[in-house]
Design a protein around this motif. Structure first.
Motif, PDB file in Angstrom:
ATOM      1  N   LEU A 103     -79.809  47.339  22.755  1.00 41.65           N
ATOM      2  CA  LEU A 103     -80.631  46.150  22.558  1.00 41.65           C
ATOM      3  C   LEU A 103     -81.817  46.264  23.495  1.00 41.65           C
ATOM      4  CD1 LEU A 103     -80.998  43.247  21.380  1.00 41.65           C
ATOM      5  CD2 LEU A 103     -79.786  42.446  23.371  1.00 41.65           C
TER       6      LEU A 103
ATOM      7  N   GLY B  99     -75.443  41.869  27.528  1.00 45.64           N
ATOM      8  CA  GLY B  99     -76.730  41.775  28.189  1.00 45.64           C
ATOM      9  C   GLY B  99     -77.680  40.795  27.553  1.00 45.64           C
TER      10      GLY B  99
ATOM     11  N   TRP C 119     -78.635  36.877  29.552  1.00 48.90           N
ATOM     12  CA  TRP C 119     -79.783  36.429  30.352  1.00 48.90           C
ATOM     13  C   TRP C 119     -81.053  36.376  29.522  1.00 48.90           C
ATOM     14  CZ3 TRP C 119     -80.017  38.473  36.044  1.00 48.90           C
ATOM     15  CH2 TRP C 119     -78.902  37.966  36.727  1.00 48.90           C
TER      16      TRP C 119
ATOM     17  N   ILE D 213     -83.074  29.655  33.683  1.00 48.60           N
ATOM     18  CA  ILE D 213     -82.918  30.815  34.560  1.00 48.60           C
ATOM     19  C   ILE D 213     -84.091  30.960  35.520  1.00 48.60           C
ATOM     20  CG2 ILE D 213     -83.940  32.446  32.928  1.00 48.60           C
ATOM     21  CD1 ILE D 213     -81.742  34.407  33.880  1.00 48.60           C
TER      22      ILE D 213
ATOM     23  N   ASP E 213     -72.912  34.413  41.298  1.00 45.05           N
ATOM     24  CA  ASP E 213     -73.839  33.733  40.404  1.00 45.05           C
ATOM     25  C   ASP E 213     -75.257  34.015  40.888  1.00 45.05           C
ATOM     26  OD1 ASP E 213     -74.832  32.159  38.430  1.00 45.05           O
ATOM     27  OD2 ASP E 213     -74.689  30.313  39.588  1.00 45.05           O
ATOM     28  N   PRO E 214     -75.958  34.938  40.265  1.00 44.54           N
ATOM     29  CA  PRO E 214     -77.325  35.185  40.688  1.00 44.54           C
ATOM     30  C   PRO E 214     -78.237  34.020  40.279  1.00 44.54           C
ATOM     31  CG  PRO E 214     -76.457  37.011  39.391  1.00 44.54           C
ATOM     32  CD  PRO E 214     -75.549  35.853  39.191  1.00 44.54           C
TER      33      PRO E 214
ATOM     34  N   LEU F 206     -82.139  33.066  39.912  1.00 48.08           N
ATOM     35  CA  LEU F 206     -83.462  33.696  39.865  1.00 48.08           C
ATOM     36  C   LEU F 206     -84.549  32.630  39.857  1.00 48.08           C
ATOM     37  CD1 LEU F 206     -82.792  36.292  37.062  1.00 48.08           C
ATOM     38  CD2 LEU F 206     -82.404  36.529  39.480  1.00 48.08           C
TER      39      LEU F 206
ATOM     40  N   PHE G 157     -74.524  45.947  28.201  1.00 53.43           N
ATOM     41  CA  PHE G 157     -75.449  45.148  28.988  1.00 53.43           C
ATOM     42  C   PHE G 157     -76.898  45.476  28.681  1.00 53.43           C
ATOM     43  CE2 PHE G 157     -71.954  43.925  31.778  1.00 53.43           C
ATOM     44  CZ  PHE G 157     -72.299  42.618  32.005  1.00 53.43           C
ATOM     45  N   GLY G 158     -77.133  46.526  27.911  1.00 49.96           N
ATOM     46  CA  GLY G 158     -78.511  46.896  27.631  1.00 49.96           C
ATOM     47  C   GLY G 158     -79.208  47.480  28.839  1.00 49.96           C
TER      48      GLY G 158
ATOM     49  N   PHE H 244     -84.601  43.159  35.231  1.00 47.19           N
ATOM     50  CA  PHE H 244     -83.973  41.909  34.801  1.00 47.19           C
ATOM     51  C   PHE H 244     -82.647  42.197  34.108  1.00 47.19           C
ATOM     52  CE2 PHE H 244     -83.630  38.506  31.550  1.00 47.19           C
ATOM     53  CZ  PHE H 244     -83.569  37.431  32.401  1.00 47.19           C
ATOM     54  N   VAL H 245     -82.656  43.180  33.228  1.00 47.83           N
ATOM     55  CA  VAL H 245     -81.434  43.521  32.515  1.00 47.83           C
ATOM     56  C   VAL H 245     -80.454  44.227  33.439  1.00 47.83           C
ATOM     57  CG1 VAL H 245     -80.524  44.658  30.502  1.00 47.83           C
ATOM     58  CG2 VAL H 245     -82.786  43.703  30.445  1.00 47.83           C
TER      59      VAL H 245
ATOM     60  N   LEU I  51     -80.119  43.906  36.608  1.00 47.41           N
ATOM     61  CA  LEU I  51     -79.520  42.983  37.570  1.00 47.41           C
ATOM     62  C   LEU I  51     -78.398  42.180  36.938  1.00 47.41           C
ATOM     63  CD1 LEU I  51     -80.071  42.065  40.514  1.00 47.41           C
ATOM     64  CD2 LEU I  51     -81.091  40.056  39.525  1.00 47.41           C
ATOM     65  N   GLN I  52     -78.448  42.085  35.627  1.00 43.67           N
ATOM     66  CA  GLN I  52     -77.437  41.298  34.939  1.00 43.67           C
ATOM     67  C   GLN I  52     -76.035  41.879  35.098  1.00 43.67           C
ATOM     68  OE1 GLN I  52     -77.123  39.455  30.550  1.00 43.67           O
ATOM     69  NE2 GLN I  52     -78.866  40.664  31.002  1.00 43.67           N
TER      70      GLN I  52
ATOM     71  N   ILE J 115     -88.438  40.875  37.841  1.00 41.05           N
ATOM     72  CA  ILE J 115     -87.349  40.067  37.301  1.00 41.05           C
ATOM     73  C   ILE J 115     -87.817  38.640  37.066  1.00 41.05           C
ATOM     74  CG2 ILE J 115     -85.136  39.056  37.893  1.00 41.05           C
ATOM     75  CD1 ILE J 115     -84.499  41.671  39.318  1.00 41.05           C
TER      76      ILE J 115
END
Lengths: 461, 185, 429
Positions: free
Chosen positions: B55, B105, B108, B130, C101-102, C104, C277-278, C395-396, C398-399, C427
């Motif tokens: 993705l 993923g 977010w 977010i 729990d991040p 941002l 998670f990409g 950003f991805v 860090l997820q 991010i």
């Protein structure tokens, strides 16, 4: 007032009103100090002899007080020197220049650091346990300083030659953890708490291999001396040549000792308690000002102490690495033999010596140096020259100066090694740290102890 | 431009496609209904001749009339980027199914789209703001959210900042209600 | 936090004082007569990271509920090891991380909105500060996307210069990554060696572009200036020792037992999870997926260049670090090829002062140091992009932190987060 009092009577009051503030202060202070001096002389004359008799009667007590004071005074300069060394050495290892602004080669940097810390706000955050929070730095600092009491700097130059010196050392060293734990708990901050608990776990774990590694040395020392726990006697056992040092008889013990001592002093790679990238500053997170300064000093004093102990136990302490033949008796240099003459000699030498050097500064420095600057530089040059001369003479004449020199050379070698480690190594993880202590260091130290004891029993049979 | 991809896509997704498969340069684009997003994404990822396993992006778009959710996918089976546009999401009550069941993923990315556009992704377990603070009420990337100094673009409208009084229904709790008590309009 | 059990004080004096205060119209404390207890409670609430509003989602409510023997630790936004202003709310049991729990948004500037209100040329200014350590790659992604919209052919020399400067910046970014990873693990030296290395590259690029960090060098249809003498002489100077310097810097860490033990087997991201998670970039390749946009979906002149895509199967922090080191080596190879094959010609295509692309959509993605940097832009025929979407790899990446951290120690948090190489500028957009 003028109307009521006559001219003669009002004179001193008019004088007083005309004085500036500084002059008024002088009018008060000068007579007061004269009176105080008179009273002091009177007291000395009347109560001096009995007091001296009392001191004479309690010489060990006096000796202890003097030594304790001297050692307390020693810690701050030691910390200053160590901070400077660390800044400079790490900088060079990181391809930086390091401090180079304050003083020659930045040497006054740590003094400025000290002044900075001293002048900062002493901040107590909300929610702290104020008593414990205030006492924690004191406990940490005093625990470090008290260990210095039993370290033999030179023949005769030891705070108190306890016959349980080594035990005392470890007991006081273990007290450090109390201060750190107090700081961590009372700060009302989770990072502090984590740091405090880490320090407790770490120091308790490493105390055991640290102590056990030394027991081998004690057993070896027991073959030659009766007072095996006295650090002074451990040094004396090693006197002779380099080959008598315990590091060659107990290499494994030294290795264990050094690793455990690193952890004990909270130094990289075992600086879990103040791991700045993990728990910000650990137990010291909420501290500022001189309270933080005490922690800071305690850390560096700890480094010095641990290095000193390594030098004392394994590297012969103040003994020379080989038989030192050049020793002359320069009795005429003894301070007592010159008596009151010193009072005249010292200022005269200082004055004319400064002029002498300032003269050369003016000649060779040209107009870049003003009169007072060249006088100041002249004084410094003179002091350096005199210090060198006196040091050389002392080194030749007094065995304690020799001993102190060797001791400091050995100690600072280890200090540099600690600094080197800090510049090079990353930090280990908490579980790795504990696992290392319990799985490797403890069995190794037990093995070392067992082998040493067996060998001593077999050889002495 | 991968012409075989077009035939493969049409064969696999025939019923789901709204409009022709559009290809330009190294991109292939399909349009689908928002409701069919889970099915389409699952087919695209799992079908043996498609295997769109990465993705690349998930973005919200506000066209001014409708909302869109745009997915970019990558597959080792083709030289094209695949763009899926879930089109026609109403602006008043924007909601779309979540893609988190396939790609964790996406969580977010969907939170970001929710934060910026107010698109509610049904099935996302953690759909909260977010970037913007929790007591924020607007959705800044919507086209009716004008920047305060944007007078040049909205001729005659002047300075106008839209603070959204109402949220899309079912948007799971903005903290704004509890903190600021936003005025109901 | 020290456990603070409010001990009910029954001392007479205090009770009287409280009663007196209440009688005099002072504040009446609800459940106790000891004001100190109330103060303690307030302070306790003040220092807890629990949000002052009811949970917005189930997950949030679940996270902010403490289990037995657990505590929250607010790591950041001002913490020495969070690479900017990342805030991680950790739920700890002892030193073990239970959940994370991040949070941002501390650096959110709304770049996408700003870009939608800027010219196509000005967009390139705006995207620079996103990932400030590798700003050329954002420009590159935006430029790639715009060039598809405008349908412009970029001169080959410009493509070579783009690859050359991009790979230089990739090396700079990776070098810094090595240093920061070591710094977060407590090693002081590598970061300074890294900065020396990076500074040479950055000075070199400053000679080329005029800026040290935010270059603003790529243009739609080319680059903003040809190679100059100072850049080339600095580059030649550096290239002669680049490989050796890289090996030296890597040896500082590769052969350090403590470093290896801190990172091996920590934060293992397996292949399936990484794909789910990409995750892109070195983090994905460390998990065994050879996905590199330069090879997976080639752009610019990368099809003509010879380089490998290093992969590793372990997926732990050490693998992520080693991938970066390998990539530096590959980048040096690419730079060498660029210098050898550099064609002559113009560096800019001819374009009007004001660009008004035809309405359309385009997606441009490049391989940045942290992964795939993508830009999705929509044109409505005006001189400003209708929608400008930035896909940031950090950003991805860090997820994955909430998936990787639980079960590890607090100290591993730094080893994991630093090895993922997040840059908060990107991010938070």
């Amino acid at each position: 007032m003028r109307a009521g009092i006559g001219l003669a009577a009002s004179y001193p009051f008019r004088l007083w009103t005309r004085l500036t503030v500084r002059q008024r202060l002088g009018m008060i202070v000068i007579p007061a100090s004269v009176v105080a001096a008179l009273i002091t002389v009177l007291v000395i004359v009347l109560a001096g002899p009995p007091f001296l008799d009392f001191l004479n009667a309690n010489l060990p007590l006096v000796r202890f007080a003097v030594a304790a004071t001297a050692i307390l005074m020693l810690t701050i300069p030691t910390a200053f020197v160590l901070i400077y060394v660390e800044l400079k050495v790490i900088a060079r290892m990181n391809l930086r220049v390091g401090p180079n602004r304050v003083g020659p080669w930045g040497m006054a940097m740590s003094v400025i650091h000290g002044l900075k810390v001293l002048s900062k706000e002493d901040f107590t955050p909300t929610g702290t346990d104020v008593t414990v929070f205030t006492l924690a730095p004191v406990v940490t600092y005093m625990a470090s300083v008290m260990t210095l009491l039993v370290i033999p700097f030179a023949p005769g130059l030891v705070g108190q030659d306890l016959n349980i010196g080594l035990l005392y050392f470890f007991a006081m060293g273990g007290l450090t953890v109390l201060g750190l734990l107090m700081a961590g708990w009372s700060s009302f901050n989770k990072y502090s708490l984590l740091g405090g608990l880490r320090s407790a776990a770490q120091i308790i774990s490493y105390e055991i291999p640290l102590t056990l590694s030394v027991v081998g040395v004690i057993i070896l020392a027991s073959t030659k001396t009766a007072e095996t726990l006295s650090l002074n006697h451990i040094v004396l056992v090693q006197s002779g040549s380099m080959l008598d040092w315990f590091v060659f008889k107990q290499p494994l013990a030294f290795l264990i000792f050094f690793i455990a001592a690193t952890a004990e002093a909270n130094r990289t790679p075992f600086d879990m308690t103040e791991a700045d990238s993990e728990i910000v500053a650990g137990f010291a997170t909420e501290y500022s000002g001189m309270r933080f300064g005490f922690f800071f000093f305690a850390e560096y004093v700890n480094v010095f102490i641990v290095s000193a102990l390594a030098a004392t136990i394994f590297f012969g302490g103040w003994t020379a690495p080989f038989d030192w033949p050049w020793s002359y008796n320069l009795n005429w240099l003894h301070p007592g033999s010159l008596g009151l003459l010193w009072i005249g000699i010292v200022p005269t030498v200082l004055l004319f010596g400064s002029f002498f050097f300032a003269f050369f500064v003016r000649i060779f420095g040209g107009r870049a140096w003003g009169v007072w600057e060249s006088m100041g530089l002249g004084l410094i040059l003179l002091l350096v020259a005199l210090g060198g001369l006196v040091g050389l003479a002392g080194f030749i004449a007094f065995d304690w100066v020799q001993g102190l020199t060797w001791f400091m050379v050995k100690t600072y070698f280890f200090v540099i090694v600690f600094v080197w480690m800090r510049a090079t190594l990353p930090r280990v993880r908490v579980d790795q740290l504990m696992g290392f202590a319990w799985k490797w260091l403890l069995p190794a130290s037990l093995l070392n102890l067992f082998v040493t004891a067996t060998a001593v029993v077999l050889l002495n049979r | 431009m991968d012409l075989t991809l077009k035939t493969r896509l049409e064969a696999r997704l025939g019923d789901y496609l709204r409009g022709p498969v559009y290809q330009r340069r190294d991109e292939t684009e399909i349009r689908i209904e928002p409701d069919s997003v889970p099915d389409v994404l699952r087919i695209l990822r799992d079908a043996r001749d498609l295997r769109f396993e990465i993705l690349a992006d998930l973005a919200g778009v506000d066209t001014g009339d409708v909302m869109q959710v745009v997915y970019h996918l990558w597959s080792p089976m083709t030289t094209d980027w695949l763009r899926i546009i879930a089109d026609g999401i109403p602006r008043d009550d924007p909601r779309a199914p979540s893609a988190t069941f396939l790609w964790t993923g996406a969580e977010w990315l969907e939170r970001e789209a929710y934060d910026m556009f107010g698109i509610v992704f049904e099935g996302n377990r953690d759909l909260r703001r977010i970037f913007m603070p929790p007591d924020y009420t607007s959705f800044p990337l919507r086209k009716d959210f004008l920047l305060p100094d944007d007078a040049a673009r909205s001729t005659g409208a002047g300075v106008r900042q839209v603070e959204l009084g109402v949220r899309p229904t079912g948007a799971n709790g903005d903290a704004a209600d509890d903190i600021r008590r936003a005025p109901a309009s | 936090m020290p456990p603070r059990q409010p001990a009910p004080r029954k001392s007479k004096a205090r009770t009287t004082a409280a009663t007196d205060a209440a009688d005099a119209g002072g504040r009446q404390y609800a459940s106790t007569d000891d004001p100190r207890i109330m103060l303690d409670r307030q302070v306790g609430n003040l220092y807890e990271p629990i949000p002052p509003y009811p949970p917005r989602t189930e997950r949030e409510g679940e996270f902010y509920t403490l289990g037995d023997g657990e505590m929250f630790l607010n790591l950041g936004p001002h913490h020495p090891a969070t690479h900017g202003v990342l805030r991680l709310v950790l739920k700890l049991s002892g030193e073990q991380v239970v959940d994370v729990d991040p949070v941002l948004g501390y650096l959110h500037r709304g770049v996408e909105k700003i870009c939608e209100n800027s010219d196509y040329y000005h967009v390139l200014d705006q995207v620079d500060p996103l990932e400030y350590l590798s700003s050329l790659f954002q420009e590159w992604a935006a430029v790639l996307s715009f060039e598809k919209l405008v349908d412009v052919q970029v001169p080959r020399r410009a493509e070579y210069i783009r690859v050359l400067s991009g790979e230089l910046l990739r090396i700079a970014s990776h070098t810094l990554y090595m240093g920061f990873l070591a710094l977060d693990l407590g090693g002081l030296a590598p970061i300074l060696y890294s900065f020396i290395e990076r500074d040479e590259i950055v000075e070199m690029l400053a000679a080329l572009t005029g800026a040290r960090m935010l270059f603003n060098y790529y243009r739609i249809g080319g680059v903003n200036g040809d190679l100059n003498h100072e850049f080339m002489s600095r580059l030649g100077d550096w290239m002669s020792r680049a490989a050796g310097q890289t090996e030296a810097n890597a040896t500082l860490l590769n052969e350090n037992e403590i470093f290896v033990r801190r990172t091996r087997g920590v934060g293992v991201l397996d292949r399936a999870t990484a794909l789910q998670f990409g995750v892109t970039g070195g983090n994905l390749r460390a998990s065994g997926v050879p996905f590199d946009v330069r090879r997976a979906h080639p752009y610019s002149i990368y099809p003509e260049l010879e380089f490998n895509v290093p992969t590793r199967d372990e997926g732990d922090s050490l693998a992520r670090y080693l991938i970066r080191v390998d990539e530096i080596r590959e980048s040096i190879k690419i730079i060498d090829q660029c210098l050898n094959n550099m064609p002559d010609g113009p560096v800019m295509a001819k374009l009007p002062r004001l660009i008004r692309p035809r309405p359309g959509r385009s997606w441009g993605a490049v391989e940045g140091p942290r992964g795939m940097m993508g830009v999705y832009s929509i044109s409505d025929g005006s001189d400003q992009p209708f929608r400008f979407r930035i896909h940031d790899p950090s950003f991805v990446n860090l997820q994955t932190v909430p998936a990787l951290l639980p079960g590890n120690l607090l100290a591993d948090t730094m080893a994991i987060v630093a090895s993922l190489d997040p840059v908060l500028g990107g991010i938070d957009k």
